[in-house]
Scaffold this motif. Structure first.
Motif, PDB file in Angstrom:
ATOM      1  N   VAL A   1       1.746 104.163  53.054  1.00  0.00           N
ATOM      2  CA  VAL A   1       0.941 105.376  53.157  1.00  0.00           C
ATOM      3  C   VAL A   1      -0.414 105.170  52.501  1.00  0.00           C
ATOM      4  CG1 VAL A   1       0.805 107.821  52.546  1.00  0.00           C
ATOM      5  CG2 VAL A   1       3.004 106.816  53.185  1.00  0.00           C
ATOM      6  N   LEU A   2      -0.407 104.631  51.299  1.00  0.00           N
ATOM      7  CA  LEU A   2      -1.657 104.430  50.561  1.00  0.00           C
ATOM      8  C   LEU A   2      -2.560 103.425  51.271  1.00  0.00           C
ATOM      9  CD1 LEU A   2      -0.245 104.264  46.910  1.00  0.00           C
ATOM     10  CD2 LEU A   2      -1.248 106.233  48.065  1.00  0.00           C
TER      11      LEU A   2
ATOM     12  N   LEU B   1      -5.663 101.461  34.162  1.00  0.00           N
ATOM     13  CA  LEU B   1      -4.679 101.634  35.225  1.00  0.00           C
ATOM     14  C   LEU B   1      -4.380 103.104  35.480  1.00  0.00           C
ATOM     15  CD1 LEU B   1      -2.559 100.653  37.237  1.00  0.00           C
ATOM     16  CD2 LEU B   1      -1.027 100.184  35.303  1.00  0.00           C
ATOM     17  N   SER B   2      -4.387 103.910  34.430  1.00  0.00           N
ATOM     18  CA  SER B   2      -4.079 105.334  34.581  1.00  0.00           C
ATOM     19  C   SER B   2      -5.069 106.034  35.505  1.00  0.00           C
ATOM     20  CB  SER B   2      -4.083 106.029  33.213  1.00  0.00           C
ATOM     21  OG  SER B   2      -3.002 105.618  32.427  1.00  0.00           O
ATOM     22  N   GLU B   3      -6.330 105.598  35.473  1.00  0.00           N
ATOM     23  CA  GLU B   3      -7.357 106.278  36.272  1.00  0.00           C
ATOM     24  C   GLU B   3      -7.062 106.202  37.770  1.00  0.00           C
ATOM     25  OE1 GLU B   3     -10.723 106.964  38.647  1.00  0.00           O
ATOM     26  OE2 GLU B   3     -10.128 104.908  38.202  1.00  0.00           O
ATOM     27  N   PRO B   4      -6.850 105.031  38.381  1.00  0.00           N
ATOM     28  CA  PRO B   4      -6.511 105.025  39.804  1.00  0.00           C
ATOM     29  C   PRO B   4      -5.136 105.617  40.102  1.00  0.00           C
ATOM     30  CG  PRO B   4      -6.421 102.796  38.921  1.00  0.00           C
ATOM     31  CD  PRO B   4      -7.040 103.655  37.863  1.00  0.00           C
ATOM     32  N   LEU B   5      -4.187 105.486  39.170  1.00  0.00           N
ATOM     33  CA  LEU B   5      -2.875 106.104  39.403  1.00  0.00           C
ATOM     34  C   LEU B   5      -2.997 107.616  39.526  1.00  0.00           C
ATOM     35  CD1 LEU B   5      -0.398 104.159  37.086  1.00  0.00           C
ATOM     36  CD2 LEU B   5      -0.305 104.317  39.579  1.00  0.00           C
ATOM     37  N   SER B   6      -3.945 108.209  38.820  1.00  0.00           N
ATOM     38  CA  SER B   6      -4.126 109.649  38.876  1.00  0.00           C
ATOM     39  C   SER B   6      -4.593 110.122  40.259  1.00  0.00           C
ATOM     40  CB  SER B   6      -5.124 110.112  37.809  1.00  0.00           C
ATOM     41  OG  SER B   6      -6.453 109.716  38.155  1.00  0.00           O
ATOM     42  N   LYS B   7      -5.097 109.203  41.071  1.00  0.00           N
ATOM     43  CA  LYS B   7      -5.592 109.554  42.400  1.00  0.00           C
ATOM     44  C   LYS B   7      -4.517 109.478  43.474  1.00  0.00           C
ATOM     45  CE  LYS B   7     -10.217 107.809  41.295  1.00  0.00           C
ATOM     46  NZ  LYS B   7     -11.260 106.812  41.622  1.00  0.00           N
ATOM     47  N   VAL B   8      -3.388 108.881  43.157  1.00  0.00           N
ATOM     48  CA  VAL B   8      -2.361 108.641  44.168  1.00  0.00           C
ATOM     49  C   VAL B   8      -1.813 109.945  44.725  1.00  0.00           C
ATOM     50  CG1 VAL B   8      -0.049 107.685  44.543  1.00  0.00           C
ATOM     51  CG2 VAL B   8      -1.744 106.373  43.256  1.00  0.00           C
ATOM     52  N   ALA B   9      -1.555 110.920  43.868  1.00  0.00           N
ATOM     53  CA  ALA B   9      -0.989 112.190  44.340  1.00  0.00           C
ATOM     54  C   ALA B   9      -1.917 112.865  45.336  1.00  0.00           C
ATOM     55  CB  ALA B   9      -0.699 113.114  43.163  1.00  0.00           C
TER      56      ALA B   9
ATOM     57  N   LEU C   1      -8.036 101.952  47.137  1.00  0.00           N
ATOM     58  CA  LEU C   1      -7.221 102.366  45.987  1.00  0.00           C
ATOM     59  C   LEU C   1      -6.086 101.383  45.757  1.00  0.00           C
ATOM     60  CD1 LEU C   1      -6.483 104.416  43.779  1.00  0.00           C
ATOM     61  CD2 LEU C   1      -5.219 105.717  45.519  1.00  0.00           C
ATOM     62  N   VAL C   2      -5.452 100.924  46.832  1.00  0.00           N
ATOM     63  CA  VAL C   2      -4.368  99.947  46.705  1.00  0.00           C
ATOM     64  C   VAL C   2      -4.872  98.669  46.044  1.00  0.00           C
ATOM     65  CG1 VAL C   2      -2.726  98.507  47.975  1.00  0.00           C
ATOM     66  CG2 VAL C   2      -3.097 100.877  48.674  1.00  0.00           C
ATOM     67  N   ALA C   3      -6.052  98.215  46.467  1.00  0.00           N
ATOM     68  CA  ALA C   3      -6.620  96.995  45.881  1.00  0.00           C
ATOM     69  C   ALA C   3      -6.893  97.184  44.390  1.00  0.00           C
ATOM     70  CB  ALA C   3      -7.901  96.617  46.619  1.00  0.00           C
ATOM     71  N   THR C   4      -7.419  98.346  44.018  1.00  0.00           N
ATOM     72  CA  THR C   4      -7.689  98.625  42.603  1.00  0.00           C
ATOM     73  C   THR C   4      -6.398  98.665  41.798  1.00  0.00           C
ATOM     74  OG1 THR C   4      -9.686  99.869  43.150  1.00  0.00           O
ATOM     75  CG2 THR C   4      -8.708 100.284  40.993  1.00  0.00           C
TER      76      THR C   4
ATOM     77  N   ARG D   1      16.979 114.942  45.935  1.00  0.00           N
ATOM     78  CA  ARG D   1      16.099 114.639  47.057  1.00  0.00           C
ATOM     79  C   ARG D   1      14.659 114.677  46.563  1.00  0.00           C
ATOM     80  NH1 ARG D   1      15.307 117.866  52.802  1.00  0.00           N
ATOM     81  NH2 ARG D   1      14.075 116.216  53.810  1.00  0.00           N
ATOM     82  N   LEU D   2      14.074 113.514  46.426  1.00  0.00           N
ATOM     83  CA  LEU D   2      12.726 113.405  45.890  1.00  0.00           C
ATOM     84  C   LEU D   2      11.686 113.506  47.003  1.00  0.00           C
ATOM     85  CD1 LEU D   2      13.335 110.431  43.461  1.00  0.00           C
ATOM     86  CD2 LEU D   2      12.961 112.800  42.793  1.00  0.00           C
ATOM     87  N   SER D   3      10.536 114.042  46.656  1.00  0.00           N
ATOM     88  CA  SER D   3       9.409 114.082  47.579  1.00  0.00           C
ATOM     89  C   SER D   3       8.489 112.899  47.311  1.00  0.00           C
ATOM     90  CB  SER D   3       8.632 115.386  47.421  1.00  0.00           C
ATOM     91  OG  SER D   3       7.907 115.380  46.191  1.00  0.00           O
ATOM     92  N   ALA D   4       7.592 112.631  48.252  1.00  0.00           N
ATOM     93  CA  ALA D   4       6.613 111.567  48.041  1.00  0.00           C
ATOM     94  C   ALA D   4       5.709 111.887  46.857  1.00  0.00           C
ATOM     95  CB  ALA D   4       5.793 111.364  49.311  1.00  0.00           C
ATOM     96  N   LEU D   5       5.441 113.180  46.631  1.00  0.00           N
ATOM     97  CA  LEU D   5       4.636 113.553  45.466  1.00  0.00           C
ATOM     98  C   LEU D   5       5.391 113.292  44.169  1.00  0.00           C
ATOM     99  CD1 LEU D   5       2.724 116.778  46.552  1.00  0.00           C
ATOM    100  CD2 LEU D   5       1.737 114.630  45.726  1.00  0.00           C
ATOM    101  N   ASP D   6       6.717 113.409  44.190  1.00  0.00           N
ATOM    102  CA  ASP D   6       7.501 113.038  43.009  1.00  0.00           C
ATOM    103  C   ASP D   6       7.259 111.572  42.657  1.00  0.00           C
ATOM    104  OD1 ASP D   6       8.842 115.462  42.402  1.00  0.00           O
ATOM    105  OD2 ASP D   6      10.306 115.097  43.988  1.00  0.00           O
ATOM    106  N   LEU D   7       7.183 110.724  43.677  1.00  0.00           N
ATOM    107  CA  LEU D   7       6.938 109.307  43.438  1.00  0.00           C
ATOM    108  C   LEU D   7       5.552 109.102  42.831  1.00  0.00           C
ATOM    109  CD1 LEU D   7       9.341 109.258  45.461  1.00  0.00           C
ATOM    110  CD2 LEU D   7       8.298 107.242  46.484  1.00  0.00           C
ATOM    111  N   ALA D   8       4.561 109.779  43.419  1.00  0.00           N
ATOM    112  CA  ALA D   8       3.187 109.633  42.923  1.00  0.00           C
ATOM    113  C   ALA D   8       3.064 110.107  41.480  1.00  0.00           C
ATOM    114  CB  ALA D   8       2.236 110.415  43.823  1.00  0.00           C
ATOM    115  N   ASN D   9       3.623 111.285  41.201  1.00  0.00           N
ATOM    116  CA  ASN D   9       3.554 111.815  39.838  1.00  0.00           C
ATOM    117  C   ASN D   9       4.377 110.971  38.874  1.00  0.00           C
ATOM    118  OD1 ASN D   9       1.870 113.982  40.515  1.00  0.00           O
ATOM    119  ND2 ASN D   9       3.597 115.260  41.121  1.00  0.00           N
ATOM    120  N   GLY D  10       5.503 110.448  39.352  1.00  0.00           N
ATOM    121  CA  GLY D  10       6.337 109.610  38.498  1.00  0.00           C
ATOM    122  C   GLY D  10       5.644 108.320  38.105  1.00  0.00           C
TER     123      GLY D  10
END
Length: 381
Positions: free
Chosen positions: A315-316, A368-376, A323-326, A261-270
């Motif tokens: 959600v995003l 790409l890593s920079e905006p991905l780091s903000k998702v969580a 952030l989604v656009a970036t 059972r994954l959490s939404a934060l699991d998705l963001a971190n993944g």
């Protein structure tokens, strides 16, 4: 999973992000008595892992990890059986990274720093007290994101098991050409969901350990052992047994993933972890050391990251549309570079890339890593 032997490019693809996080204020303070009022600070060195709190109430936990050592390091929060609850890879010397992880259940966990990104790490006990409602229970959008991603994982693990059986059959028939052709197309299903696979203790290394990462006494199994057999040594007396074990391990992975059972934060971190995989293996050409099919893995990591972000998109889009656009723009930039290296239905070998092309990939992954780091942080609101 843990991978060692990183080169300078692995550090640079992600260093910009870490420097930005560090520049935004460094390590925050923590409250006394082991209960953090702010991010739990982790001071990592080549010989120590100092965590500012050893307990916290259940809920969303934030760790801020500063690497004061001379080696690239990683940080993990482990649950029972070394199940990975959260991880941050590729923390270069002098830099800082942040991990936000949802821990809803009270219990005893472990923190770990891994200088050199090797071994079991420098561990310490960490206690979670009380209990908290899971974000996916309290928020309908987060719940649907988790369900949508679970469907994605189920589809990938099902295809992975089927393609692994085909690969194993070719190995056991000593059909070298067929096995080589099947190798990369099988691995893409694994690479898309590697953060899920990595949650299961020794199962991930059994499937995906690289020869350079073997610990003393550890047997070389899985895809990379068979990769070496096919491209370097020739099939060996135990290659068939290795293939059979791989099928069994992949089957077990599918069963465990379906029950997770994954959490939404699991998705963001993944989503972020998959880009770290690119930075620490595919960009350097270290992942597929014998077949040099790294770009197929690279594409799969990008696909998997997109899959997690797609599940979180409603959600995003509601909480941070900019952030989604970036993210869309920077995913597209990486994809453009990958598409330029296609040949038929696959990719050029990694060894055919020029250093300039590799540098462009590294820069695009870093961006790409920079905006991905903000998702969580957006998900954790």
């Amino acid at each position: 999973m843990v991978k060692t032997g990183r080169t300078g490019l692995a550090v640079s693809a992600g260093a910009t992000l870490a420097a930005l996080v560090s520049a935004c204020g460094g390590a925050p303070p923590s409250a006394a008595n082991g209960t953090p009022a702010a991010p739990i600070t982790v001071t990592a060195s080549d010989s120590a892992c100092q965590v500012s709190a050893t307990s916290a109430p259940a809920g969303n936990l934030t760790f801020q990890i500063a690497n004061h050592g001379t080696k690239v390091t990683e940080f993990y929060l482990y649950g029972d059986g070394d199940r990975i609850m959260g991880e941050v890879e590729n923390i270069a010397p002098g830099l800082t990274r942040r991990l936000i992880v949802e821990i809803a259940d009270a219990g005893t966990y472990q923190t770990a720093c891994k200088p050199g990104m090797a071994g079991a790490g420098i561990r310490g006990p960490f206690t979670v007290t009380g209990g908290a409602a899971k974000g996916t229970d309290a928020n309908a959008q987060l719940a649907e994101a988790a369900r949508g991603y679970a469907r994605y994982v189920s589809a990938q693990t099902g295809a992975f098991a089927e393609e692994t059986r085909k690969f194993a059959t070719a190995v056991k028939a000593h059909d070298i050409a067929a096995a080589k052709a099947q190798y990369a197309r099988t691995r893409v299903y694994y690479e898309r969901i590697e953060p899920v696979a990595a949650k299961f203790g020794d199962l991930d290394p059994a499937v995906d350990v690289r020869e350079a990462d073997l610990q003393p006494g550890q047997r070389f199994t899985g895809f990379h052992r068979l990769e070496k057999d096919l491209w370097v040594t020739g099939l060996r007396p135990d290659s068939a047994a290795i293939a059979d074990r791989l099928v069994a391990d992949v089957t077990t992975l599918g069963q465990k993933a379906s029950a997770l059972r994954l959490s939404a934060l699991d998705l963001a971190n993944g989503a972020k972890s998959l880009l770290d995989e690119v930075a620490t293996g595919k960009i350097t050409g270290e992942e597929e050391a014998f077949s040099h099919t790294d770009l197929s893995d690279f594409q799969a990591n990008v696909d998997g990251s997109k899959g997690a972000i797609q599940a979180l998109r409603p959600v995003l889009a509601q909480r941070n549309p900019a952030l989604v656009a970036t993210l869309d723009t920077r995913f597209a930039a990486v994809q453009t570079l990958l598409d330029a290296q296609r040949t038929g239905d696959t990719f050029k070998l990694y060894t055919e890339l020029t250093q300039e092309q590799i540098k462009k990939f590294a820069a695009a992954v870093d961006a790409l890593s920079e905006p991905l780091s903000k998702v969580a942080e957006v998900v954790a609101r």
